[in-house]
Design a protein around this motif. Structure first.
Motif, PDB file in Angstrom:
ATOM      1  N   ALA A 157     -11.765  -3.876  -3.797  1.00  0.00           N
ATOM      2  CA  ALA A 157     -11.552  -2.737  -3.509  1.00  0.00           C
ATOM      3  C   ALA A 157     -11.304  -1.262  -4.422  1.00  0.00           C
ATOM      4  O   ALA A 157     -10.897  -2.128  -6.021  1.00  0.00           O
ATOM      5  N   THR A 158      -9.970  -0.506  -4.524  1.00  0.00           N
ATOM      6  CA  THR A 158     -10.442   0.221  -5.173  1.00  0.00           C
ATOM      7  C   THR A 158      -8.800   1.243  -4.161  1.00  0.00           C
ATOM      8  O   THR A 158      -9.049   1.537  -2.874  1.00  0.00           O
ATOM      9  N   HIS A 159      -7.747   1.251  -5.242  1.00  0.00           N
ATOM     10  CA  HIS A 159      -6.458   0.935  -4.697  1.00  0.00           C
ATOM     11  C   HIS A 159      -6.430   2.801  -4.608  1.00  0.00           C
ATOM     12  O   HIS A 159      -6.820   3.774  -4.984  1.00  0.00           O
ATOM     13  N   LEU A 160      -6.238   3.347  -3.248  1.00  0.00           N
ATOM     14  CA  LEU A 160      -5.853   4.086  -2.552  1.00  0.00           C
ATOM     15  C   LEU A 160      -4.689   5.297  -3.297  1.00  0.00           C
ATOM     16  O   LEU A 160      -3.887   6.421  -3.374  1.00  0.00           O
ATOM     17  N   ARG A 161      -4.080   4.466  -2.319  1.00  0.00           N
ATOM     18  CA  ARG A 161      -2.039   4.766  -2.892  1.00  0.00           C
ATOM     19  C   ARG A 161      -0.973   3.667  -2.183  1.00  0.00           C
ATOM     20  O   ARG A 161      -1.650   2.764  -1.282  1.00  0.00           O
ATOM     21  N   ASP A 162       0.030   4.289  -3.332  1.00  0.00           N
ATOM     22  CA  ASP A 162       0.729   2.722  -3.329  1.00  0.00           C
ATOM     23  C   ASP A 162       1.885   2.986  -1.382  1.00  0.00           C
ATOM     24  O   ASP A 162       2.280   4.409  -1.057  1.00  0.00           O
ATOM     25  N   MET A 163       2.386   2.003  -1.337  1.00  0.00           N
ATOM     26  CA  MET A 163       2.598   2.028   0.094  1.00  0.00           C
ATOM     27  C   MET A 163       3.899   1.361  -0.020  1.00  0.00           C
ATOM     28  O   MET A 163       3.733  -0.067  -0.759  1.00  0.00           O
ATOM     29  N   SER A 164       5.394   1.243   0.671  1.00  0.00           N
ATOM     30  CA  SER A 164       6.321   0.177   0.603  1.00  0.00           C
ATOM     31  C   SER A 164       5.990  -0.874   1.621  1.00  0.00           C
ATOM     32  O   SER A 164       5.373  -0.501   2.635  1.00  0.00           O
ATOM     33  N   GLY A 165       6.534  -2.654   1.931  1.00  0.00           N
ATOM     34  CA  GLY A 165       6.555  -2.463   2.592  1.00  0.00           C
ATOM     35  C   GLY A 165       6.488  -3.040   4.438  1.00  0.00           C
ATOM     36  O   GLY A 165       5.558  -2.615   4.801  1.00  0.00           O
ATOM     37  N   ASP A 166       7.283  -1.567   4.139  1.00  0.00           N
ATOM     38  CA  ASP A 166       7.741  -1.529   5.769  1.00  0.00           C
ATOM     39  C   ASP A 166       6.543  -0.099   6.116  1.00  0.00           C
ATOM     40  O   ASP A 166       5.908  -0.092   7.829  1.00  0.00           O
ATOM     41  N   GLU A 167       6.295   0.913   5.543  1.00  0.00           N
ATOM     42  CA  GLU A 167       4.546   1.494   5.890  1.00  0.00           C
ATOM     43  C   GLU A 167       3.684   0.951   6.080  1.00  0.00           C
ATOM     44  O   GLU A 167       2.830   1.370   6.932  1.00  0.00           O
ATOM     45  N   ILE A 168       3.304  -0.274   5.075  1.00  0.00           N
ATOM     46  CA  ILE A 168       2.473  -1.415   5.171  1.00  0.00           C
ATOM     47  C   ILE A 168       2.471  -2.109   6.506  1.00  0.00           C
ATOM     48  O   ILE A 168       1.264  -1.763   7.617  1.00  0.00           O
ATOM     49  N   GLU A 169       3.707  -2.804   7.059  1.00  0.00           N
ATOM     50  CA  GLU A 169       3.947  -3.035   8.798  1.00  0.00           C
ATOM     51  C   GLU A 169       3.511  -2.014   9.473  1.00  0.00           C
ATOM     52  O   GLU A 169       2.745  -2.113  10.861  1.00  0.00           O
TER      53      GLU A 169
END
Length: 164
Positions: free
Chosen positions: A138-150
């Motif tokens: 993987a290449t990390h594209l963007r940080d996301m909160s737990g709520d955003e990922i859910e």
């Protein structure tokens, strides 16, 4: 007493993560050559027995150490090829997942999941090396909160029985 402990064959504890993979390979010397070509690995050391089998070897992939050994069934040490597969997937973060996976496939890896942007913020794919080990890359594209990922997961994987 020094805080750095010398490991057999020159492996030093500061070069290892808290968990360091130790891969059993049918042909560990060939595996080292593959990882150099496909993953840009750097060989750290190898210790061969009188019959040529690798009793211990180590490589670096990025900033991670990986140990390798030839399969030795008499010691209960079998490779994924002998066992018919492995339930373990090793995960790598790299600067350019597309280029990394393309280079690995060109070197002989099997593409198990094409590289795509994923709902958790990574660009991600899965390959299997010629020795039966699976690697998610993987290449990390963007940080996301737990709520955003859910929330993104709900869109990616609708509940069973719903139309997609």
């Amino acid at each position: 007493m020094s805080e750095v402990q010398e490991k057999p064959g020159g492996i030093r504890s500061e070069n290892c993560q808290a968990i360091t993979p130790h891969l059993v390979c049918a042909g560990a010397a060939d595996a080292i050559d593959f990882y150099k070509k496909a993953f840009g690995a750097e060989e750290v050391m190898r210790l061969a027995s009188p019959n040529g089998k690798l009793m211990h070897a180590a490589i670096k992939i990025g900033n991670a150490s990986v140990m390798l050994v030839d399969e030795l069934p008499e010691w209960g040490s079998s490779s994924p090829l002998t066992l018919g597969g492995s339930p373990v997937t090793l995960h790598l973060y790299v600067a350019d997942v597309d280029a990394f996976v393309a280079r690995a496939v060109k070197a002989g890896a099997i593409l198990r999941m094409p590289v795509e942007d994923m709902f958790w913020g990574d660009r991600y794919g899965i390959i299997e090396d010629p020795f039966g080990h699976k690697w998610s890359v993987a290449t990390h594209l963007r940080d996301m909160s737990g709520d955003e990922i859910e929330e993104a997961m709900k869109k990616f994987m609708p509940p069973r029985g719903s139309a997609s």
